[in-house]
Design a protein around this motif. Structure first.
Motif, PDB file in Angstrom:
ATOM      1  N   PHE A 100      10.256   2.670   8.564  1.00  0.00           N
ATOM      2  CA  PHE A 100      10.728   3.919   9.172  1.00  0.00           C
ATOM      3  C   PHE A 100      11.618   4.688   8.192  1.00  0.00           C
ATOM      4  O   PHE A 100      11.397   5.866   7.918  1.00  0.00           O
ATOM      5  CB  PHE A 100      11.494   3.513  10.441  1.00  0.00           C
ATOM      6  CG  PHE A 100      12.237   4.578  11.166  1.00  0.00           C
ATOM      7  CD1 PHE A 100      11.591   5.400  12.071  1.00  0.00           C
ATOM      8  CD2 PHE A 100      13.606   4.729  10.996  1.00  0.00           C
ATOM      9  CE1 PHE A 100      12.292   6.361  12.784  1.00  0.00           C
ATOM     10  CE2 PHE A 100      14.309   5.678  11.699  1.00  0.00           C
ATOM     11  CZ  PHE A 100      13.647   6.503  12.599  1.00  0.00           C
ATOM     12  N   ASP A 101      12.617   4.005   7.638  1.00  0.00           N
ATOM     13  CA  ASP A 101      13.534   4.638   6.686  1.00  0.00           C
ATOM     14  C   ASP A 101      12.786   5.131   5.444  1.00  0.00           C
ATOM     15  O   ASP A 101      13.026   6.241   4.963  1.00  0.00           O
ATOM     16  CB  ASP A 101      14.644   3.668   6.278  1.00  0.00           C
ATOM     17  CG  ASP A 101      15.653   3.435   7.394  1.00  0.00           C
ATOM     18  OD1 ASP A 101      15.784   4.295   8.293  1.00  0.00           O
ATOM     19  OD2 ASP A 101      16.325   2.386   7.365  1.00  0.00           O
ATOM     20  N   ASN A 102      11.870   4.304   4.929  1.00  0.00           N
ATOM     21  CA  ASN A 102      11.101   4.689   3.738  1.00  0.00           C
ATOM     22  C   ASN A 102      10.251   5.929   3.992  1.00  0.00           C
ATOM     23  O   ASN A 102      10.188   6.820   3.146  1.00  0.00           O
ATOM     24  CB  ASN A 102      10.200   3.544   3.278  1.00  0.00           C
ATOM     25  CG  ASN A 102      10.963   2.446   2.580  1.00  0.00           C
ATOM     26  OD1 ASN A 102      12.059   2.653   2.086  1.00  0.00           O
ATOM     27  ND2 ASN A 102      10.380   1.265   2.545  1.00  0.00           N
ATOM     28  N   VAL A 103       9.594   5.987   5.144  1.00  0.00           N
ATOM     29  CA  VAL A 103       8.728   7.133   5.456  1.00  0.00           C
ATOM     30  C   VAL A 103       9.554   8.410   5.552  1.00  0.00           C
ATOM     31  O   VAL A 103       9.210   9.432   4.947  1.00  0.00           O
ATOM     32  CB  VAL A 103       7.936   6.901   6.757  1.00  0.00           C
ATOM     33  CG1 VAL A 103       7.262   8.192   7.237  1.00  0.00           C
ATOM     34  CG2 VAL A 103       6.905   5.792   6.564  1.00  0.00           C
TER      35      VAL A 103
ATOM     36  N   GLU B 119       0.831  -1.208   0.000  1.00  0.00           N
ATOM     37  CA  GLU B 119       0.000   0.000   0.000  1.00  0.00           C
ATOM     38  C   GLU B 119       0.866   1.258   0.000  1.00  0.00           C
ATOM     39  O   GLU B 119       0.595   2.225  -0.708  1.00  0.00           O
ATOM     40  CB  GLU B 119      -0.933   0.001   1.210  1.00  0.00           C
ATOM     41  CG  GLU B 119      -1.888   1.167   1.217  1.00  0.00           C
ATOM     42  CD  GLU B 119      -2.849   1.161   2.391  1.00  0.00           C
ATOM     43  OE1 GLU B 119      -3.462   2.230   2.619  1.00  0.00           O
ATOM     44  OE2 GLU B 119      -2.993   0.143   3.086  1.00  0.00           O
ATOM     45  N   PHE B 120       1.926   1.235   0.793  1.00  0.00           N
ATOM     46  CA  PHE B 120       2.818   2.388   0.925  1.00  0.00           C
ATOM     47  C   PHE B 120       3.461   2.749  -0.406  1.00  0.00           C
ATOM     48  O   PHE B 120       3.567   3.914  -0.763  1.00  0.00           O
ATOM     49  CB  PHE B 120       3.889   2.069   1.977  1.00  0.00           C
ATOM     50  CG  PHE B 120       4.873   3.174   2.202  1.00  0.00           C
ATOM     51  CD1 PHE B 120       4.532   4.282   2.965  1.00  0.00           C
ATOM     52  CD2 PHE B 120       6.147   3.109   1.665  1.00  0.00           C
ATOM     53  CE1 PHE B 120       5.444   5.304   3.186  1.00  0.00           C
ATOM     54  CE2 PHE B 120       7.069   4.127   1.885  1.00  0.00           C
ATOM     55  CZ  PHE B 120       6.706   5.221   2.646  1.00  0.00           C
ATOM     56  N   ASN B 121       3.888   1.739  -1.156  1.00  0.00           N
ATOM     57  CA  ASN B 121       4.544   1.985  -2.441  1.00  0.00           C
ATOM     58  C   ASN B 121       3.624   2.668  -3.440  1.00  0.00           C
ATOM     59  O   ASN B 121       4.090   3.371  -4.332  1.00  0.00           O
ATOM     60  CB  ASN B 121       5.065   0.670  -3.029  1.00  0.00           C
ATOM     61  CG  ASN B 121       6.259   0.133  -2.274  1.00  0.00           C
ATOM     62  OD1 ASN B 121       6.948   0.861  -1.566  1.00  0.00           O
ATOM     63  ND2 ASN B 121       6.495  -1.162  -2.394  1.00  0.00           N
ATOM     64  N   GLN B 122       2.323   2.467  -3.284  1.00  0.00           N
ATOM     65  CA  GLN B 122       1.361   3.035  -4.218  1.00  0.00           C
ATOM     66  C   GLN B 122       0.788   4.366  -3.746  1.00  0.00           C
ATOM     67  O   GLN B 122       0.103   5.047  -4.497  1.00  0.00           O
ATOM     68  CB  GLN B 122       0.210   2.048  -4.444  1.00  0.00           C
ATOM     69  CG  GLN B 122       0.673   0.743  -5.060  1.00  0.00           C
ATOM     70  CD  GLN B 122      -0.422  -0.307  -5.068  1.00  0.00           C
ATOM     71  OE1 GLN B 122      -1.570  -0.031  -4.801  1.00  0.00           O
ATOM     72  NE2 GLN B 122      -0.038  -1.534  -5.384  1.00  0.00           N
ATOM     73  N   ALA B 123       1.058   4.748  -2.521  1.00  0.00           N
ATOM     74  CA  ALA B 123       0.412   5.927  -1.935  1.00  0.00           C
ATOM     75  C   ALA B 123       1.290   7.166  -2.015  1.00  0.00           C
ATOM     76  O   ALA B 123       2.517   7.079  -2.019  1.00  0.00           O
ATOM     77  CB  ALA B 123       0.084   5.645  -0.471  1.00  0.00           C
TER      78      ALA B 123
END
Length: 170
Positions: free
Chosen positions: A129-132, A92-96
């Motif tokens: 955490f790192d991605n955000v 979901e995160f990758n698409q948002a």
């Protein structure tokens, strides 16, 4: 609600600010609680995402699953549920489009320009955490970055904040 302004003496004593990430720097609680709700439904436990956030916001996710499953025949499945959760969250995160909490980037800049040291102490896993922090473009602003992977006891235990304080030298 209006809060009284601290006096100059109190402000001069403050050397560092430690932020949480989820819901403070970026609105990520929804990603996680939706995934936790879906994962729990696979073992017959129905919890709404809002109820998960209300009770477990900031907790280490493995501790969330262990607590929810403590009286369940599936209690040994906590680690597998955690893995499934992060697969769902990452997808979901990758698409948002992820935006910072309104005003937080300005606050971070203001604190830095006034000489404060900054840290993040998050209950999220290190990869998320790192991605955000990269996605909201604030990672380089912090001197100390701690995730749930850096502590043995999750929130609400203060361990992560005590480690951050020590690393910041305050």
């Amino acid at each position: 609600q209006r809060v009284a302004s601290p006096n100059a003496e109190v402000i001069s004593m403050i050397k560092a600010v430690i932020f949480d990430m989820d819901g403070v720097i970026a609105m990520t609680n929804d990603f996680q609680s939706r995934a936790e709700s879906r994962v729990l439904s696979t073992v017959g436990i129905n919890m709404k995402p809002d109820d998960i956030v209300k009770k477990y916001a900031g907790w280490k996710d493995i501790d969330v699953f262990k607590d929810i499953l403590k009286n369940s025949p599936s209690r040994k499945a906590a680690h597998k549920l955690r893995e499934l959760k992060w697969e769902m969250v990452q997808e979901e995160f990758n698409q948002a489009d992820l935006l910072p909490v309104p005003g937080v980037v300005e606050l971070i800049e203001l604190l830095l320009s006034n000489g404060f040291m900054l840290g993040v102490a998050s209950g999220s896993s290190r990869p998320f955490f790192d991605n955000v922090l990269e996605k909201v473009k604030v990672r380089e602003k912090f001197q100390v970055l701690l995730s749930s992977d850096d502590v043995s006891i999750g929130k609400p235990d203060p361990e992560i904040f005590l480690i951050a304080k020590k690393k910041l030298g305050v």
